[in-house]
Design a protein around this motif. Sequence first.
Motif, PDB file in Angstrom:
ATOM      1  N   UNK A  19       0.854  -1.184   0.000  1.00 16.49           N
ATOM      2  CA  UNK A  19       0.000   0.000   0.000  1.00 16.49           C
ATOM      3  C   UNK A  19       0.889   1.233   0.000  1.00 16.49           C
ATOM      4  N   UNK A  20       0.305   2.387  -0.299  1.00 18.72           N
ATOM      5  CA  UNK A  20       1.038   3.657  -0.331  1.00 18.72           C
ATOM      6  C   UNK A  20       2.372   3.532  -1.051  1.00 18.72           C
ATOM      7  N   UNK A  21       2.336   3.240  -2.328  1.00 23.00           N
ATOM      8  CA  UNK A  21       3.567   3.290  -3.125  1.00 23.00           C
ATOM      9  C   UNK A  21       4.074   4.724  -3.032  1.00 23.00           C
ATOM     10  N   UNK A  22       5.349   4.927  -2.616  1.00 24.45           N
ATOM     11  CA  UNK A  22       5.837   6.301  -2.524  1.00 24.45           C
ATOM     12  C   UNK A  22       5.717   6.994  -3.881  1.00 24.45           C
TER      13      UNK A  22
ATOM     14  N   UNK B 197     -15.908  31.918   0.928  1.00 27.38           N
ATOM     15  CA  UNK B 197     -15.823  33.211   1.613  1.00 27.38           C
ATOM     16  C   UNK B 197     -15.379  33.063   3.063  1.00 27.38           C
ATOM     17  N   UNK B 198     -15.891  32.031   3.726  1.00 25.00           N
ATOM     18  CA  UNK B 198     -15.596  31.890   5.162  1.00 25.00           C
ATOM     19  C   UNK B 198     -14.238  31.225   5.424  1.00 25.00           C
ATOM     20  N   UNK B 199     -13.785  30.464   4.457  1.00 22.43           N
ATOM     21  CA  UNK B 199     -12.471  29.800   4.509  1.00 22.43           C
ATOM     22  C   UNK B 199     -12.242  28.998   5.794  1.00 22.43           C
ATOM     23  N   UNK B 200     -12.974  27.909   5.991  1.00 23.09           N
ATOM     24  CA  UNK B 200     -12.704  27.033   7.138  1.00 23.09           C
ATOM     25  C   UNK B 200     -11.366  26.311   6.980  1.00 23.09           C
ATOM     26  N   UNK B 201     -10.918  26.163   5.746  1.00 27.44           N
ATOM     27  CA  UNK B 201      -9.597  25.614   5.458  1.00 27.44           C
ATOM     28  C   UNK B 201      -9.222  26.089   4.069  1.00 27.44           C
ATOM     29  N   UNK B 202      -7.968  25.966   3.700  1.00 27.63           N
ATOM     30  CA  UNK B 202      -7.566  26.277   2.333  1.00 27.63           C
ATOM     31  C   UNK B 202      -7.052  25.001   1.686  1.00 27.63           C
ATOM     32  N   UNK B 203      -7.724  24.593   0.618  1.00 27.76           N
ATOM     33  CA  UNK B 203      -7.266  23.413  -0.110  1.00 27.76           C
ATOM     34  C   UNK B 203      -5.977  23.723  -0.852  1.00 27.76           C
ATOM     35  N   UNK B 204      -5.041  22.778  -0.876  1.00 26.81           N
ATOM     36  CA  UNK B 204      -3.766  23.006  -1.557  1.00 26.81           C
ATOM     37  C   UNK B 204      -3.561  22.039  -2.721  1.00 26.81           C
ATOM     38  N   UNK B 205      -3.652  20.753  -2.441  1.00 23.84           N
ATOM     39  CA  UNK B 205      -3.355  19.792  -3.507  1.00 23.84           C
ATOM     40  C   UNK B 205      -4.015  18.454  -3.199  1.00 23.84           C
ATOM     41  N   UNK B 206      -4.607  17.865  -4.220  1.00 24.48           N
ATOM     42  CA  UNK B 206      -5.022  16.478  -4.118  1.00 24.48           C
ATOM     43  C   UNK B 206      -3.775  15.615  -4.225  1.00 24.48           C
ATOM     44  N   UNK B 207      -3.749  14.506  -3.514  1.00 25.39           N
ATOM     45  CA  UNK B 207      -2.646  13.592  -3.744  1.00 25.39           C
ATOM     46  C   UNK B 207      -3.233  12.245  -4.149  1.00 25.39           C
ATOM     47  N   UNK B 208      -2.520  11.556  -5.009  1.00 22.62           N
ATOM     48  CA  UNK B 208      -3.012  10.254  -5.439  1.00 22.62           C
ATOM     49  C   UNK B 208      -2.547   9.213  -4.435  1.00 22.62           C
ATOM     50  N   UNK B 209      -3.164   8.052  -4.501  1.00 23.24           N
ATOM     51  CA  UNK B 209      -2.789   6.960  -3.617  1.00 23.24           C
ATOM     52  C   UNK B 209      -2.662   5.725  -4.493  1.00 23.24           C
ATOM     53  N   UNK B 210      -1.547   5.006  -4.356  1.00 22.50           N
ATOM     54  CA  UNK B 210      -1.335   3.874  -5.249  1.00 22.50           C
ATOM     55  C   UNK B 210      -1.009   2.591  -4.517  1.00 22.50           C
ATOM     56  N   UNK B 211      -1.568   1.499  -5.010  1.00 22.26           N
ATOM     57  CA  UNK B 211      -1.170   0.171  -4.555  1.00 22.26           C
ATOM     58  C   UNK B 211      -0.265  -0.402  -5.638  1.00 22.26           C
ATOM     59  N   UNK B 212       0.835  -0.998  -5.235  1.00 19.03           N
ATOM     60  CA  UNK B 212       1.710  -1.643  -6.195  1.00 19.03           C
ATOM     61  C   UNK B 212       1.612  -3.138  -5.999  1.00 19.03           C
ATOM     62  N   UNK B 213       1.550  -3.886  -7.098  1.00 18.12           N
ATOM     63  CA  UNK B 213       1.445  -5.336  -6.934  1.00 18.12           C
ATOM     64  C   UNK B 213       2.078  -6.072  -8.094  1.00 18.12           C
TER      65      UNK B 213
END
Lengths: 316, 272, 506
Positions: C235-238, C462-478
Amino acid sequence: MSFLVRRILASLLLVWIVASIVFLAIHLVPGDPAELLLSAGGAAPDPVTVAELRDRLGLNLPLRTQYGHFLGGLLHGDLGTSLVDDYPVLDEIALRLPRTLELIVAATIIALAVALPTGTWAALHKGSAFDRIAAATAGLVLAVPVFVVGTLMVLALAQTLHLMPAGGYVPLAKAPGQHLLLLAMPAIAIAGGLSAVLFRMTRAAVLDVAGRDFVRTAWAKGLSPARVQIRHVLRNALSPVLTVLGLHMGALLGGTVLVEYVFNWPGLSTPLLAAVDARDYPMVVGIVLVTSTLFLVINLVMDLLYAVLDPRIGVS
Amino acid sequence: MKRLAVPAGLVGVIVLLAIAAPWLGLPDPVRQDVGHRLAHPDAGNLLGRDEFGRDVLSRLIWGARTSLAVAFSSAAIAGFLGTFLGLLGGWFRGAGALLALGSADIILCFPPVLLALLVVTLLGPGALTLVLVLSVLFLPGFARVTYAEVLAVRGLDYVEAAQAMGATTARILFRTVLPNVAGPILVQLSLAVAAAVVLESGLTFLGLGVVPPSPSWGLMIRGARTTMEQAPLLLLWPCAALTATILSINLLCDALRDAADPRKTVTLSSRS
Amino acid sequence: MNATRRAFLGATAALPFLHVPARAQARPGYLRYGLSAFPPNLLPWESTGASAGTVKTLIGRSLVGYDKTGTLAGEIASSWGLDPDGAWVFKLRQDVVFHNGEKLTAEDVRWTIDQIAGERSTAYMRSQFQTLARVETPDPYTVRLVTKERLATLPSWFANYNMSIAWHKSDPKAPVGCGPFRLVGQERGTSVILEASPNYFKPGLPKLKGITFIAYPDENLRNAALRSGDLDMIEYVPWQAMAAVEADPRLRLDEVQGAAFMDVLFNGTRPPFNDARVRRAVAHAVKREDIVQAAFFGRGRPLEGVPIIPGTPYYDEQLAHGWNYDPARARALLADAGYARGFSTKILATAQFGMHKDTAEIVQQYLAAIGIQGELMLPDWSTRVSLGTRGQYDIAIHGVAADNNDPDGLTVVMDTSLAPTHGRSFGLKTPRTTEAFARGRAEFDQSRRIEIYKDLQRAALEEVPLVGLAWRSQGFGMDRGVTGFTNMPGALSTSSGSQLEVTAFG
């Protein structure tokens, strides 16, 4: 013997002080074990559940009471149980300490096997090409951090050439060959730096001893070179080497952290790091207690060995 | 003394480079340019760029500043306090010695990484914390060496002579005893500096060291380990700098040992 | 230690702790799987992380789960729906058997809910289930959940991997589950061994004979172990290794976008970040592409709005870029808020995780460009959590996954009215966002839900409860020989462990 008793008593006192310092320090460090356990993987726990867990773990008791419980348990040889899964601290240490010791011993054997002959040879052929190259290599090995060496070994031998497994552990009884193969990489990584230190020490000690009167006498008596070198020079040069080794073995007890991490060797360092991360108080204190005791025992044994080995001390 | 010149010169050059960093006309070591990350060496960036597109040469030299400053100051602090403790312990013996050496032994009992973990989590990571951790780690070495040397020296004729002449204890300790035990302490000092440089990189690898963006060799190695397959050279540069520094310091240390110990210069003209 | 604690925590200790190899030999039919972390414990209802979740979802099952497309699908429940009175009714399969051979009935479901909602519970879903009015079991295979208010999202509660149903006479130390695998051994901190359960209720499953989970906390080594053939799957291939895994003819990378995201959190109890304009200035200040490149090696996407997953009906192209990179606008907003000359602050993150550290370094550089001089504070993760929960920071960098792909799954990260935690902004007032979440939960009509969540995005921009920065992918290697596994879409990627029941060799 009274010397020995005094040393042991002093050591016990030291262990108690160290354990108490660690107990206090780890409780002072920010971070709540209950909150951390329920926050694993970035989850946002409900504060009510955190409070509930704190209560169950006995973390709401005054620090004095917790310390009392700890000392009470200690008197009965009980180091308590992990806050994370209630696993007995002593069981965890009993399983993993032998693996760390095995790693250290294997590394020491490799280091000695490399350092003693090269160090002696380099000293006896002072200024030769061999001496210079060996000295330069020792300096080089000493300077590259062990986690870099480990990472490069994994990259080259396991990931690229598929010659070695990429870390891990199998019990000796289960697969002896595989066990030794898995032991080899971390042991070599540790042995690198250690052998450089021992090489320098051996070389210096042999040079020192070779210049002494009793060696000159041995030469004068017409003893064979091999006999002089081994019987007189090496034997006398060994004691300072042993002292240095003793100091380093102690340091290695807590110093295998990076190597165990990089090679996934399930020794005692991994749970120590994990326990500090999880603020698993009993586990941290237990592991430090045991390693510091062991450190003191090694020192004591080294002192005794030193007395046995060194004729000068032995006589007086 | 001639033997001392070469290694001292080498160490001097490294230290000078580090000190002169601001005047070498290097690119800003913290200025990122992610568009050019992991770029190969070119005229503007002699050693290429790192994972944030920062100039590697500049980070290497500025990193020397951080890494060496940490190493030298921690060795100096440990050396000063340790020697002081050792002097007092060795001279007054009794309770003082017990206290001095006992506290040193307590430190020796700690696995170094655990000590670092505890101190860093208590105080927060950073160069100053690192200096504190390293000086605490090195202190026992200095205390023990000094203690042993003082014990050996205190019974010697010239010390007793000074006492007989009515010199104050402080004067005897610092004017008579200290110069005679300085050799081994100097050696210990150079050993500590070398060890500190390596330890800095190890602790930074665990996230316990220098705080980015200020460059340090440890941070560079940690970053380069991630991009090892994409840009192996990034791992080479800081390791090479580390190696060169430690080799020079070791050379200096050996030369110092020879210079400091008249008996050993005869038998132990070590160059290793 | 005290008895309650032992009784409660004893679960994993009571399970067999065999000494099993940390490096498994290949055995036909047995999968060797590299975990990113060793599960702290395997108690079914407590949240102890995604790696624990992967193992737990195989030992225990719940009323519903997600299929490989991410749609809610029946597990123990064969069907479910609202009755005329507005209560949720679940019909249970009659062939579900626990690992001890006992049949699963409505009584077990009721007992499980009682444990989770109990007075002294430490379950992840505790607060949700405490809002239930009552649990009824009209017959052995029907469960009726009566809520105090209308609740559209209740079925998804059961799909959480901290929700498996246990036998009602279980020893609380070691609850008995009904999942596709049984726990047969583990070595603390190192490995967990599962064997296929012979009486699993889905015919023909699981396909594997067993799974050996081995913890590889060092991502470099986890990757090396996959590439050298020591492991069949990780799980979590770097991110830095994904390209190499893709290029390896022997291996397959199953990568999913939008699995989790990086964001900025604020302390709203004091200036300057109690001013929404300052928070919006931060939102417009950062060039997200740099984070995607430097922290994730391009394996992600810029996130310039509320983290609604692209492709879902709630996504709106324009709203999704409401916080676009616009330094001039950021400076104007700062000036408007009275900080024309900028200010100094501290940025909290952790040095323990590379992605947090790297993201923080880039945010620092871009904030400096609009006049906000941020000093990085990078303690260890545990201290970071502690400081975050207590609000001892100005702004913090965080990385998180939503609970699921429904916008309601963002409640845990964006609803600032909830109790303080390190994963949410501290002491911030964002009433319109909170109100929109509440409306969304109570709404059953799909088109009206879409509108509500678009309102929510407008409010949050407008209210900014958080600021989104980047989606990250998640990979399984097999290994290519491993078949049948699917990395589930979006935030459910973390729940993909359930797919190991249909995973096979060849």
